[in-house]
Write a protein that holds these residues in place. Sequence first.
Motif, mmCIF file in Angstrom:
data_model
loop_
_atom_site.group_PDB
_atom_site.id
_atom_site.type_symbol
_atom_site.label_atom_id
_atom_site.label_comp_id
_atom_site.label_asym_id
_atom_site.label_seq_id
_atom_site.Cartn_x
_atom_site.Cartn_y
_atom_site.Cartn_z
ATOM 1 N N ASP A 73 0.826 -1.199 0.000
ATOM 2 C CA ASP A 73 0.000 0.000 0.000
ATOM 3 C C ASP A 73 0.867 1.258 0.000
ATOM 4 O OD1 ASP A 73 -2.604 1.150 0.047
ATOM 5 O OD2 ASP A 73 -2.286 1.699 2.143
ATOM 6 N N GLY A 74 0.647 2.123 -0.993
ATOM 7 C CA GLY A 74 1.383 3.374 -1.085
ATOM 8 C C GLY A 74 2.715 3.290 -1.790
ATOM 9 N N TYR A 75 3.180 2.068 -2.129
ATOM 10 C CA TYR A 75 4.511 1.930 -2.703
ATOM 11 C C TYR A 75 4.554 1.054 -3.947
ATOM 12 C CZ TYR A 75 6.177 4.152 1.548
ATOM 13 O OH TYR A 75 6.385 5.052 2.568
ATOM 14 N N LEU A 76 4.015 -0.152 -3.871
ATOM 15 C CA LEU A 76 4.014 -1.069 -5.011
ATOM 16 C C LEU A 76 2.562 -1.365 -5.380
ATOM 17 C CD1 LEU A 76 6.805 -3.636 -4.024
ATOM 18 C CD2 LEU A 76 6.990 -1.701 -5.600
ATOM 19 N N HIS B 269 11.670 2.502 -6.818
ATOM 20 C CA HIS B 269 11.172 1.320 -6.118
ATOM 21 C C HIS B 269 10.082 0.587 -6.908
ATOM 22 C CE1 HIS B 269 13.423 3.320 -3.035
ATOM 23 N NE2 HIS B 269 12.585 4.329 -3.019
ATOM 24 N N SER B 270 9.180 1.342 -7.492
ATOM 25 C CA SER B 270 8.059 0.739 -8.213
ATOM 26 C C SER B 270 8.206 0.815 -9.727
ATOM 27 C CB SER B 270 6.748 1.426 -7.817
ATOM 28 O OG SER B 270 6.736 2.776 -8.253
ATOM 29 N N GLY B 271 9.078 1.688 -10.225
ATOM 30 C CA GLY B 271 9.202 1.886 -11.660
ATOM 31 C C GLY B 271 8.092 2.728 -12.256
ATOM 32 N N ARG B 272 7.212 3.278 -11.420
ATOM 33 C CA ARG B 272 6.096 4.102 -11.907
ATOM 34 C C ARG B 272 6.568 5.544 -12.130
ATOM 35 N NH1 ARG B 272 1.696 0.428 -12.721
ATOM 36 N NH2 ARG B 272 2.265 -1.371 -11.425
ATOM 37 N N ASN B 273 5.768 6.295 -12.873
ATOM 38 C CA ASN B 273 6.121 7.666 -13.202
ATOM 39 C C ASN B 273 6.064 8.552 -11.961
ATOM 40 O OD1 ASN B 273 6.446 7.040 -15.922
ATOM 41 N ND2 ASN B 273 4.312 7.471 -16.407
ATOM 42 N N ASP C 150 -3.812 3.176 -1.233
ATOM 43 C CA ASP C 150 -3.279 4.516 -0.998
ATOM 44 C C ASP C 150 -2.167 4.815 -2.002
ATOM 45 O OD1 ASP C 150 -2.729 6.971 0.157
ATOM 46 O OD2 ASP C 150 -1.315 6.109 1.596
ATOM 47 N N TRP C 151 -2.396 5.797 -2.867
ATOM 48 C CA TRP C 151 -1.373 6.222 -3.838
ATOM 49 C C TRP C 151 -1.403 7.749 -3.914
ATOM 50 C CZ3 TRP C 151 2.675 3.923 -5.895
ATOM 51 C CH2 TRP C 151 3.319 4.509 -6.987
ATOM 52 N N PRO C 152 -0.803 8.421 -2.917
ATOM 53 C CA PRO C 152 -0.887 9.884 -2.855
ATOM 54 C C PRO C 152 -0.175 10.550 -4.028
ATOM 55 C CG PRO C 152 0.670 9.051 -1.228
ATOM 56 C CD PRO C 152 -0.021 7.854 -1.803
ATOM 57 N N THR C 153 -0.803 11.564 -4.592
ATOM 58 C CA THR C 153 -0.226 12.295 -5.724
ATOM 59 C C THR C 153 0.106 13.749 -5.373
ATOM 60 O OG1 THR C 153 -2.457 12.793 -6.529
ATOM 61 C CG2 THR C 153 -1.359 10.839 -7.435
ATOM 62 N N ASP C 154 -0.062 14.110 -4.115
ATOM 63 C CA ASP C 154 0.355 15.450 -3.686
ATOM 64 C C ASP C 154 1.876 15.489 -3.544
ATOM 65 O OD1 ASP C 154 -2.273 16.311 -3.539
ATOM 66 O OD2 ASP C 154 -2.473 15.668 -1.438
ATOM 67 N N PRO C 155 2.487 16.646 -3.751
ATOM 68 C CA PRO C 155 3.947 16.745 -3.585
ATOM 69 C C PRO C 155 4.382 16.353 -2.171
ATOM 70 C CG PRO C 155 3.087 18.682 -4.710
ATOM 71 C CD PRO C 155 1.896 17.910 -4.221
ATOM 72 N N GLU C 156 5.513 15.664 -2.079
ATOM 73 C CA GLU C 156 6.069 15.228 -0.793
ATOM 74 C C GLU C 156 7.511 15.699 -0.663
ATOM 75 O OE1 GLU C 156 3.715 11.012 -0.070
ATOM 76 O OE2 GLU C 156 5.630 10.996 -1.144
ATOM 77 N N MET C 157 7.892 15.981 0.558
ATOM 78 C CA MET C 157 9.276 16.340 0.858
ATOM 79 C C MET C 157 9.899 15.242 1.710
ATOM 80 S SD MET C 157 10.333 19.170 -0.511
ATOM 81 C CE MET C 157 11.796 19.448 0.512
ATOM 82 N N GLU C 158 11.111 14.818 1.329
ATOM 83 C CA GLU C 158 11.836 13.812 2.092
ATOM 84 C C GLU C 158 13.250 14.305 2.372
ATOM 85 O OE1 GLU C 158 11.864 10.085 0.103
ATOM 86 O OE2 GLU C 158 9.787 9.600 0.608
ATOM 87 N N LEU D 54 13.988 -6.101 9.387
ATOM 88 C CA LEU D 54 14.486 -5.450 8.182
ATOM 89 C C LEU D 54 13.465 -4.439 7.678
ATOM 90 C CD1 LEU D 54 15.857 -8.548 6.205
ATOM 91 C CD2 LEU D 54 17.152 -7.032 7.726
ATOM 92 N N HIS D 55 13.938 -3.484 6.894
ATOM 93 C CA HIS D 55 13.022 -2.587 6.182
ATOM 94 C C HIS D 55 12.976 -3.022 4.720
ATOM 95 C CE1 HIS D 55 10.862 0.844 4.724
ATOM 96 N NE2 HIS D 55 11.810 1.054 3.824
ATOM 97 N N LEU D 56 11.811 -3.470 4.258
ATOM 98 C CA LEU D 56 11.708 -4.070 2.934
ATOM 99 C C LEU D 56 10.661 -3.387 2.048
ATOM 100 C CD1 LEU D 56 11.996 -7.812 3.995
ATOM 101 C CD2 LEU D 56 13.763 -6.388 2.940
ATOM 102 N N ILE D 57 10.228 -2.202 2.430
ATOM 103 C CA ILE D 57 9.297 -1.476 1.564
ATOM 104 C C ILE D 57 10.068 -0.737 0.468
ATOM 105 C CG2 ILE D 57 7.639 0.416 1.476
ATOM 106 C CD1 ILE D 57 6.526 -0.453 4.102
ATOM 107 N N GLU D 58 11.022 0.094 0.859
ATOM 108 C CA GLU D 58 11.828 0.810 -0.129
ATOM 109 C C GLU D 58 13.175 0.138 -0.380
ATOM 110 O OE1 GLU D 58 12.228 4.967 0.378
ATOM 111 O OE2 GLU D 58 10.099 5.352 -0.013
ATOM 112 N N LYS D 59 13.595 -0.744 0.502
ATOM 113 C CA LYS D 59 14.860 -1.441 0.334
ATOM 114 C C LYS D 59 14.623 -2.927 0.090
ATOM 115 C CE LYS D 59 17.639 2.067 1.140
ATOM 116 N NZ LYS D 59 18.613 2.576 0.151
ATOM 117 N N THR D 60 15.683 -3.620 -0.291
ATOM 118 C CA THR D 60 15.645 -5.064 -0.481
ATOM 119 C C THR D 60 16.618 -5.730 0.482
ATOM 120 O OG1 THR D 60 17.336 -4.898 -2.204
ATOM 121 C CG2 THR D 60 15.023 -4.855 -2.917
#
Length: 296
Positions: free
Chosen positions: A93-96, A141-145, A192-200, A278-284
């Motif tokens: 959810d939110g990533y892939l 991470h997802s290869g999406r635009n 959940d696939w938010p399209t608002d700008p995000e800051m990281e 482990l953290h496996l959402i954005e990492k492998t």
Amino acid sequence: MSPSRIFLALAALSLSLPALADENLLGYVRGAETLPKGSSEFYQWFTQRSDKGAGHYRALDTKTEYEYGVSDRFQVSAELNGLAINTSGLVVDGYLPGDKKSGLRARSVELGMKYNFLSPAKDDIGVSGIASVELGRLDPHSGRNKSEVEVEFEMQVQKYFLEGQLVVIGNVGGRAAREKRKPIANLPDDFDWPTDPEMEISTKLGAGVSYRFAPGWYAGAEMQRESEYETDVGLERWTLFAGPSIHYAGQKWWATLTAFKQVRGGGEKYAGQTDTDLHLIEKTKNEIRFKVGYNF
């Protein structure tokens, strides 16, 4: 070519040739050396990321980079980054958002500069700084635009021991990114696939050691911790990777192979994740990086 075949091919080319300025002794931790004035270097990187603990996930990152020595202390660089991805049987959810398979595509362009404050070869310790800006069009991470603007700063410290036979390197850096995902049609209503700008904002700490065990050949080990923060939640995730490296330097070229494994990680987890340390959402779980450089 598999990593094992690459390693065997490098081993077969063992020659007694000198090392090069700004060669990458390690795969992830970067040294403080810079190119001499008027010289150039061409890099090609390949990084394979695989295994999220469920389904199938494999991504290939490429980096094609050109560097030029403006002076003995200052160099500039330009690079083109690519991404190929193959993922199935895993929805996060939110990533892939679903299965994705695509060949190599241009992911981003980056411009950078590096300044050497103290030389590792001439001073007691070497210190350099890197600054770069990156413009991206694909989510790694997802290869999406996704549109992205990223700024990164990093300091490198490098020290020679045993007349250069042993090299110790440390890095500390940070990045800030503004990202905006593109909409995806026909997603489930509850996805959940938010399209608002995000800051990281993220920080990175790295350390490594490399030892010359034969003319032109170095064996090393390195580790890197990354922490990522978001404006709404603070610390969102962190990972610690570590692994061995093998490096070879020829007269005009060099190559480095690194196997990186996630040792620990924390932060958010996907539903049903069994590797809870482990953290496996954005990492492998695993990364393999092969780098080759040519000086001219």
